[in-house]
Write an enzyme that holds these catalytic residues in place. Structure first.
Site, PDB file in Angstrom:
ATOM      1  N   HIS A   1      24.018  11.567   1.274  1.00  0.00           N
ATOM      2  CA  HIS A   1      23.066  11.442   0.432  1.00  0.00           C
ATOM      3  C   HIS A   1      23.560  10.389  -0.589  1.00  0.00           C
ATOM      4  CE1 HIS A   1      20.009  11.788  -2.078  1.00  0.00           C
ATOM      5  NE2 HIS A   1      20.667  11.732  -3.013  1.00  0.00           N
TER       6      HIS A   1
ATOM      7  N   SER B   1      17.079   8.358  -4.936  1.00  0.00           N
ATOM      8  CA  SER B   1      17.255   9.863  -4.792  1.00  0.00           C
ATOM      9  C   SER B   1      16.081  10.220  -5.734  1.00  0.00           C
ATOM     10  CB  SER B   1      18.068  10.228  -5.322  1.00  0.00           C
ATOM     11  OG  SER B   1      18.175  11.991  -4.975  1.00  0.00           O
TER      12      SER B   1
END
Length: 670
Positions: free
Chosen positions: A645, A530
């Site tokens: 995610h 991320s």
């Protein structure tokens, strides 16, 4: 690269050409890594850890029951279940299964992933269950009856969206969701808060609050603490600034008038304010207490509960019925105290929390703030499996659960060192591995994040232990700026145009590892995901000579278009605004995608993402992989079709991803 982006077509998430390209890259990676002789046994060893039946089943108390969500080999997508404390104390508790997500997924032919539930208080008889399709942030919401263990026919139900919802009473909820044009912010989150009554269309629900299009989101919730029932609404102006309002019965709003970058916590008659900037003569990082009603009436005289210093920061706090448990960090080591307000809310006292082992990583994982002074603590360390402790403040403590060792720690130790960054800042980092004075330099993996005030604290990493440490590798965690290890100032030092400070810190740790004889550049790997994926892109393009391999997972890499992709607009406060000409200058400078060049030598890189990641767009990793291929540099790419995610929606996917990563690292570093 030029202003023209030849790989924009890879931003078409489900486009036929883009998915065909993904399939080709996945096949190449599988042929290279999954076909390795060590891949299958490594994946099996990781899967064994993830599926182990003797893991600690962490719980959340809801009335008389302890609730848990559980995945294992038999329950791939998981079961939501509950038990009593009496049963939980046993080695093999009897669990009441409330919802079997595997059975639901099979019945509805959907790849459902559990995303939590809001249980109605005080009866604890209904829940608003959140289910994600294949792991995305967007969810569907359905009302669930905890007595019949069935979804409520005709109950509250919300189609797929990034919904915020919570109970007001038996027949009413606060909801923010996609109700058509104008209902979402530019970041894709709810712009409005509605009071929705059972049996009516959500689109016709009463509008009680709305934020601006350019805000990140709006929210509303009911504080149902007995005797202190009240409603709050608010808006997130950006990722770090917000406004909170008391919602009066007549619909009027009263601002809880604190700085917009401060964090607000209202509990019974108390207002706690965590400062991200100086206020009322108190420094950044302080924790202040006020009487809530007195504060609304204009009183600005605080009780100072915590003041930071150069080495100590606030890590968190949790309420019990009569006390506040305060967690602080000193050089990334946790300390816990119990604070008790006086009868009138003033004159707080403090004592250490008894029963906390020294030199351990300790986290509060549960309290029962409306009813009792019960607390649950997770105690662990890099080489110490978790134990779950339960106690009452002022009373006895007990060890409820103890996780077994998952990997061989013989010959391993933990050290903390400090590297000196380019501007002279001391940067702490942890080293977990063998005694290099005996073994000499060896393979090492350096992990970092460095953003959004996220702190990397000690933890027991069973997967890393099996996949990396047992094979002779060293694992290193860098506590670089951009994180929260030393409070808001540590975070703000790497905001916007100062983002390179985080990169310099990470590079300084890499150099220090070599200087200490722990590793060599060709045997040092780096990984992050991320925002940590952006960090990995920076290492690849700024400091390629420091590393022998780099892994970037669900990474953020195109810093000129991140705000146009999925949730990216919500991160402008962290990075800057590409639509602002001044910000665009530094964003192009830190953008790894734009720094790639043909005449540089880069270490091998593995880029990993998910088609269903609706937070960080998979286009970041796709485009960067395509650009590296075009320039003739070594790159492998893997895109999981699900998982959101997190990159994985179940233990099988998680084990597969971990085996890919560690097979890649072993091939290049050992």
């Amino acid at each position: 690269m030029s202003e023209h982006d030849p790989y924009l077509w890879l931003e078409d998430i489900s486009g036929e050409a883009a998915l065909a390209w993904v399939a080709e890259r996945n096949a190449e990676t599988a042929e290279t890594l999954a076909a390795d002789a060590g891949f299958a046994p490594l994946k099996a060893r990781v899967r064994e850890v993830l599926d182990a039946s003797d893991r600690i089943p962490y719980t959340a108390r809801r009335g008389a029951f302890l609730y848990n969500f559980w995945r294992d080999a038999e329950h791939v997508r998981g079961v939501w279940r509950r038990t009593t404390l009496e049963q939980y104390r046993k080695d093999a508790p009897e669990w009441e299964v409330l919802l079997d997500v595997d059975a639901l997924a099979a019945a509805e032919d959907e790849k459902w992933v559990w995303d939590g539930a809001r249980v109605r208080r005080p009866a604890h008889d209904r829940a608003l269950v959140r289910l994600s399709r294949d792991g995305g942030d967007a969810v569907v919401v359905r009302e669930f009856d905890l007595t019949t263990r069935e979804f409520v026919e005709g109950g509250f139900e919300v189609p797929e969206a990034k919904t915020r919802i919570g109970w007001i009473d038996d027949d009413t909820v606060f909801v923010g969701t996609d109700t058509g044009p104008g209902s979402l912010t530019e970041s894709g989150y709810p712009r409005t808060v509605r009071r929705w009554r059972r049996g009516t269309p959500v689109e016709e629900a009463e509008l009680v609050y709305e934020a601006a299009d350019t805000d990140v989101s709006a929210w509303g919730y009911r504080d149902d603490t007995p005797g202190f029932e009240r409603d709050f609404v608010g808006r997130s102006l950006d990722f770090f600034r917000s406004e909170t309002y008391l919602l009066e019965p007549d619909g009027a709003t009263v601002r809880v008038d604190v700085p917009d970058d401060a964090l607000v916590d209202v509990h019974r008659g108390h207002l706690l304010v965590t400062l991200k900037s100086a206020w009322l003569g108190q420094p950044t990082g302080s924790l202040l207490a006020f009487g809530f009603d007195a504060f609304l009436a204009g009183d600005r005289t605080p009780e100072v509960l915590f003041t930071p210093d150069a080495r100590t920061a606030l890590a968190g706090h949790s309420w019990t019925r009569h006390h506040l448990i305060l967690e602080t960090m000193r050089d990334v080591s946790t300390h816990i105290e119990v604070l008790t307000p006086g009868r009138d809310g003033a004159g707080w006292t403090r004592t250490p929390l008894v029963g906390v082992p020294p030199l351990s990583a300790v986290a509060v994982v549960g309290t029962d703030p409306d009813v009792s002074d019960e607390y649950f603590l997770d105690v662990s360390g890099f080489l110490q499996p978790s134990s779950l402790h339960r106690g009452h403040i002022g009373g006895d403590t007990e060890v409820l659960k103890q996780a077994p060792d998952r990997f061989d720690t013989a010959g391993l130790s933990v050290e903390q060192h400090f590297a000196t960054s380019a501007d002279g800042t001391r940067v702490p980092y942890f080293v977990i591995g063998p005694d290099h004075a005996v073994t000499g330099p060896g393979p090492a993996l350096l992990y970092g994040y460095g953003g959004f005030e996220v702190s990397l604290t000690p933890f027991y990493g069973a997967v890393t232990g099996r996949a990396w440490l047992e094979g002779g590798g060293t694992y290193v965690i860098a506590n670089i700026r951009g994180g929260g290890e030393y409070g808001p100032d540590w975070h703000q030092a790497a905001l916007g145009a100062d983002r390179p400070r985080a990169f310099e810190d990470f590079a300084a740790v890499a150099r220090d590892l070599v200087a200490r004889g722990i590793t060599t550049p060709d045997r040092l790997g780096a990984s992050g995901g991320s925002n940590g994926g952006l960090l990995m892109g920076a290492m690849l393009t700024r400091y390629p000579e420091l590393f022998g391999a780099i892994v970037a997972q669900v990474p953020l890499l195109d810093m000129t278009r991140f705000h146009k992709l999925l949730a990216g607009a919500s991160w402008i406060a962290e990075y800057g605004d590409p639509d602002d000409a001044d910000d665009l200058v530094h964003l192009r400078e830190v953008s790894p995608y734009h720094r790639l060049a043909a005449d540089r030598t880069y270490p091998p890189v593995l880029l990993m993402t998910s088609t269903r990641d609706d937070r960080v767009h998979p286009g970041h990793a796709r485009k960067t992989a395509a650009r590296l291929r075009e320039l003739g540099h070594p790159v492998l790419f893997h895109e999981n079709t699900g998982g959101g995610h997190a990159g994985a929606g179940d233990n099988e996917q998680a084990a597969h991803n971990s085996a890919l990563v560690h097979t890649f690292l072993r091939r290049h570093l050992t």
